[in-house]
Design an enzyme around this catalytic site. Structure first.
Site: not given
Length: 265
Positions: A175, A204, A223
């Protein structure tokens, strides 16, 4: 019904859903896919693969392009993993896999985290770091695998990162909010740690001008820790099955089944 592919996070207000009579269901994820991506980043960063690939496309042979003043001599040369110390903060499902990968590559593996994590690590034949400071100072590769909670949010500070060696690598596939805001960019600019490999970001998708994307000593991926074909099949099969059960009146998959208010007209 709201169905999350994977664990419910803070982006879903479960209490608000319950108050409105909306069931919320989450799913199981496979820790193996994120662990594999984490290890791919470790190998890529330590052997300078992205930099070598980029240089080769511009005609430079065996040139990694890592030459800023904050970097030690010969920093562009890759480093082997064997004999190095792998630090793991968070010894859960993913952290335990990373530990096994490190052992397979003949690394010395040490763990930091809760007392329970450190105890479990020693039971598995690993080392428990003597202190938080020693953990950062002695890890050649430091991989983060903590859950994000109120207690772990912004837990890792610039002071922590500054204890790392100029040749060390920080990896974060967990994270982004585990680190204090801007701490990683500041640390990389100072050369401690010398490298970072990051798969998660505070906002994001990140914008093209994000500071991490401008740093030669930062390897960034969009990601993709969970982005893998078989994993997608697994997650969406779970989600569709939950929807079918809900349509048949089965609320067993809902995490808030006992808190649902009657539906409003």
């Amino acid at each position: 019904l709201v169905v999350q592919t994977g664990r419910i996070g803070p982006h879903v207000d479960v209490q608000a859903c319950s108050d409105l009579g909306i069931a919320v269901a989450d799913g199981q994820t496979d820790p193996g896919v994120t662990a594999e991506l984490t290890w791919a980043l470790v190998l890529a960063a330590m052997r300078r693969l992205p930099q070598y690939v980029a240089s080769l496309k511009h005609g430079a042979w065996q040139q990694a392009g890592l030459k800023s003043q904050s970097m030690p001599p010969n920093f562009g040369l890759g480093q082997r993993l064997a004999g190095k110390t792998l630090g793991i903060w968070g010894y859960g499902r993913i952290g335990q896999r990373i530990a096994r990968y490190g052992q397979a590559f003949d690394m010395r593996v040490q763990v930091w985290g809760s007392e329970a994590s450190r105890t479990r690590a020693t039971e598995h034949g690993l080392l428990a770091a003597e202190s938080r400071e020693a953990f950062f100072a002695t890890s050649d590769v430091l991989s983060l695998h903590l859950r994000l909670t109120d207690a772990t949010r912004h837990l890792i500070t610039l002071a922590d990162l500054s204890l790392m060696q100029p040749t060390s690598l920080l990896v974060n596939t967990a994270r982004p909010d585990l680190l204090a805001p801007d701490a990683l960019v500041a640390a990389l600019n100072r050369g401690r740690p010398g490298l970072a490999a990051v798969d998660v970001f505070e906002a994001e998708p990140i914008l093209q001008g994000h500071p991490l994307l401008r740093l030669e000593n930062a390897i960034c991926t969009p990601h993709i820790g969970f982005v893998e074909q078989d994993h997608y099949e697994q997650m969406f099969v779970q989600a569709f099955r939950t929807i079918a059960q809900f349509a048949a009146g089965d609320l067993s998959a809902a995490i808030n089944a006992g808190d649902l208010s009657p539906r409003r007209p």
